[in-house]
Enzyme design. Structure first.
Site, PDB file in Angstrom:
ATOM      1  N   LYS A 184      -6.023  -7.421  10.179  1.00 50.49           N
ATOM      2  CA  LYS A 184      -4.923  -8.392  10.024  1.00 50.49           C
ATOM      3  C   LYS A 184      -3.697  -7.667   9.818  1.00 50.49           C
ATOM      4  O   LYS A 184      -3.418  -7.105   8.799  1.00 50.49           O
ATOM      5  CB  LYS A 184      -5.248  -9.324   8.531  1.00 50.49           C
ATOM      6  CG  LYS A 184      -4.586 -10.640   8.689  1.00 50.49           C
ATOM      7  CD  LYS A 184      -2.938 -10.686   8.577  1.00 50.49           C
ATOM      8  CE  LYS A 184      -2.505 -10.053   7.328  1.00 50.49           C
ATOM      9  NZ  LYS A 184      -1.062  -9.974   7.298  1.00 50.49           N
ATOM     10  N   GLU A 187       2.346  -7.255   7.288  1.00 50.25           N
ATOM     11  CA  GLU A 187       3.719  -7.932   7.613  1.00 50.25           C
ATOM     12  C   GLU A 187       4.796  -6.865   7.507  1.00 50.25           C
ATOM     13  O   GLU A 187       5.764  -7.120   8.033  1.00 50.25           O
ATOM     14  CB  GLU A 187       4.082  -9.205   6.647  1.00 50.25           C
ATOM     15  CG  GLU A 187       3.171 -10.318   6.890  1.00 50.25           C
ATOM     16  CD  GLU A 187       2.103 -10.235   5.655  1.00 50.25           C
ATOM     17  OE1 GLU A 187       2.039 -11.191   5.201  1.00 50.25           O
ATOM     18  OE2 GLU A 187       1.305  -9.285   5.839  1.00 50.25           O
ATOM     19  N   GLU A 265      -9.601  -2.065  -2.768  1.00 52.66           N
ATOM     20  CA  GLU A 265      -9.130  -0.919  -3.418  1.00 52.66           C
ATOM     21  C   GLU A 265      -7.613  -1.426  -4.007  1.00 52.66           C
ATOM     22  O   GLU A 265      -6.766  -1.748  -3.272  1.00 52.66           O
ATOM     23  CB  GLU A 265      -8.737   0.211  -2.938  1.00 52.66           C
ATOM     24  CG  GLU A 265      -8.248   1.647  -3.669  1.00 52.66           C
ATOM     25  CD  GLU A 265      -6.862   1.587  -3.578  1.00 52.66           C
ATOM     26  OE1 GLU A 265      -6.257   1.197  -4.388  1.00 52.66           O
ATOM     27  OE2 GLU A 265      -6.386   2.239  -2.579  1.00 52.66           O
ATOM     28  N   CYS A 302      -1.366   4.593  -4.988  1.00 52.55           N
ATOM     29  CA  CYS A 302      -2.213   3.851  -5.932  1.00 52.55           C
ATOM     30  C   CYS A 302      -2.776   4.951  -6.730  1.00 52.55           C
ATOM     31  O   CYS A 302      -3.320   4.497  -7.774  1.00 52.55           O
ATOM     32  CB  CYS A 302      -3.304   3.462  -5.072  1.00 52.55           C
ATOM     33  SG  CYS A 302      -4.134   4.700  -3.766  1.00 52.55           S
TER      34      CYS A 302
END
Length: 524
Positions: A184, A187, A265, A302
């Site tokens: 997916k 964006e 995650e 992260c």
């Protein structure tokens, strides 16, 4: 290599919908000219149907042939040249050198899994041969190995448009395990996604992979993303992003008639334990080192060290002053997109509004839409009684927690949420004196670092990039390194299986020459 805005569905490229997405350049603050067409429900169904059909073929393709496929993907990505690099820069605001290095890491991940597949022992074949004359009951012949799950859905990350994206670690691990992949597209970087999707499609065709082994669909997470999560054809999910989005995906997957695993995650504060001996002797060096780590890539990692924990006292105060000064010298930087920028300042505001939190360094959001580094400080008594202070602030900031004594330090660590990393900064005496606290940290994180910075994740066999919830959805897994392949397989045991039906990894003569455990002994 022109960007068309279409969806990659197996070997087809389609755009039949009327919902349009656009990419945004966070440096120029302009909408990029290309238009991307969101996949329709019919296009989604076609992609899933092809992926399901491809699985019946792809799962049986040899490890050597899958390895060749992964290597071909890496070669096709490299062949995109500067077109890919400059598009990723335009859609992320990240510097060219960073994107160039990320491309290398993306290729390295694919090549690492190719090496794993060629060696073959990753399937962990275990054989307990029959004992027909065992008393009081005979033992049957039992043979177990990892086998793929089926089509895997991958949600890319916004902060790594290549290495954690379309052909990133989740896709590499899922394909290596024998599963078709549906991405997916994020964006924020649809053009980068389309270029890489084309590279994967060309590699699949060149290597004779089944139509549908890979697809990439444009759309929004709350519509297309959720529809994909609900679809019964999807058998597992890889996700990198925020806790809010990750939890939404987990909730949908758990509510399905047949729940599926979600390997999410979701980031963390990544606490750094500053021990007294190290702070007393190395305050200036540590301040410079951590100012660079906190602000690297505008703090959009992260593993950004968003939490510093230290004993209260003059040495810690001196370190805090030096760190605030070092952060003042760092130029503000653009963030990945408007949403990330707004969330960064919303997170800072939430921290600053808490009684007891002091601002040591922070810029004021301005019309330039840049992220200014920030350093805040709070006593452990306040920190441990207000859970929202543990929430990740994605950006170039850190919160210093000071503890009045060893009891307060232990309580602070005990009350930490799950983390991706935890770092210990200490001299030899510190590491002995604070052994209990270091052990407590190991219960909280997937990776413990000593005298380093958490930013930067090595792609190798031993890496663990994961941690207890909410850092990730399953503390037993990693999203970086070859162990990531285990997320997209399950153990299958064959009992008294006819030899002709055994997969090569479980055949008596071991034609793959892999390591196997046979009757309790590892052997080739």
């Amino acid at each position: 290599m022109n960007i068309t805005g279409r969806n990659s569905i197996g070997y087809s490229w389609t755009a039949t919908g009327d919902t349009v997405l656009s990419a945004y350049n966070p440096v120029s603050r302009e909408i990029l000219p290309e238009r991307f067409i969101a996949a329709t429900e019919a296009e989604m169904e076609t992609a899933l149907t092809r992926a399901t059909a491809a699985f019946t073929i792809y799962r049986h393709i040899s490890g050597a042939d899958k390895a060749t496929f992964l290597e071909a993907i890496a070669a096709e990505i490299l062949a995109l040249g500067d077109v890919l690099l400059h598009r990723a820069v335009a859609e992320s605001g990240l510097p060219l050198a960073r994107i160039t290095g990320e491309r290398g890491r993306t290729m390295q991940q694919l090549q690492l899994f190719a090496t794993l597949l060629r060696e073959g022992s990753w399937v962990e074949a275990v054989i307990d041969t029959a004992i027909p004359d065992r008393q009081p009951l005979p033992r049957p012949d039992l043979r177990t190995m990892w086998q793929p799950l089926g089509p895997v859905l991958v949600f890319p990350a916004s902060n790594f448009p290549l290495a954690f994206s379309t052909a990133g670690g989740d896709t590499a691990a899922a394909l290596a395990a024998g599963n078709p992949v549906i991405v997916k597209a994020h964006e924020s970087h649809p053009g980068t996604n389309e270029l890489v999707a084309g590279a994967i499609s060309r590699a699949a065709a060149t290597c004779g992979m089944p139509d549908g082994v890979f697809s990439s669909l444009n759309g929004y997470g709350h519509t297309l993303g959720q529809a994909l999560v609900r679809h019964p054809a999807i058998k597992a999910i890889g996700f990198t992003g925020s806790q809010r989005a990750g939890k939404a995906i987990m909730a949908t997957a758990a509510a399905r008639p047949i729940p599926i695993p979600v390997y999410a995650e979701m980031g963390s504060k990544n606490p750094v334990l500053l021990l007294p001996g190290k702070v007393a002797t190395s305050a200036a060096a540590l301040a410079q080192q951590y100012a660079a780590s906190i602000t690297q890539g505008a703090g959009q990692f992260c593993t950004n060290p968003g939490l510093l924990i230290a004993m209260a006292g003059p040495d810690t105060d001196h370190f805090a002053e030096l760190l605030a000064l070092a952060l003042q010298q760092v130029q503000p930087a653009p963030m990945l997109n408007k949403g990330v920028y707004e969330q960064y300042y919303a997170g800072l505001k939430s921290l600053q509004q808490q009684d007891g939190v002091r601002t040591l360094q922070a810029g004021v959001p301005a019309a330039d839409a840049l992220a200014y580094p920030a350093l805040l400080q709070v006593d452990s008594e306040v920190f441990t009684t207000h859970a929202h202070l543990q929430e990740e602030v994605f950006g170039p900031s850190s919160l210093l927690v000071t503890c009045k004594d060893m009891v307060a330090l232990q309580q602070t660590i005990i009350q930490l949420q799950g983390q991706l990393t935890a770092t210990v900064l200490g001299d030899r005496y510190d590491l002995q004196q604070y052994a209990v606290e270091i052990q407590l940290l190991q219960d909280k994180a997937g990776r413990i670092l000593f005298n380093g910075v958490p930013t930067g994740v090595e792609v190798c066999e031993a890496m663990v990039h994961g941690g207890p919830f909410p850092a990730s959805s399953d503390a037993r897994s990693t999203s970086v390194g070859t162990a990531a392949i285990r997320r997209f397989v399950r153990p299958v045991c064959l009992q008294d299986c006819p030899p002709a039906l055994l997969p090569d990894a479980l055949k008596e003569d071991n034609p793959l020459h892999i390591w196997r455990k046979v009757n309790g002994q590892w052997t080739r």
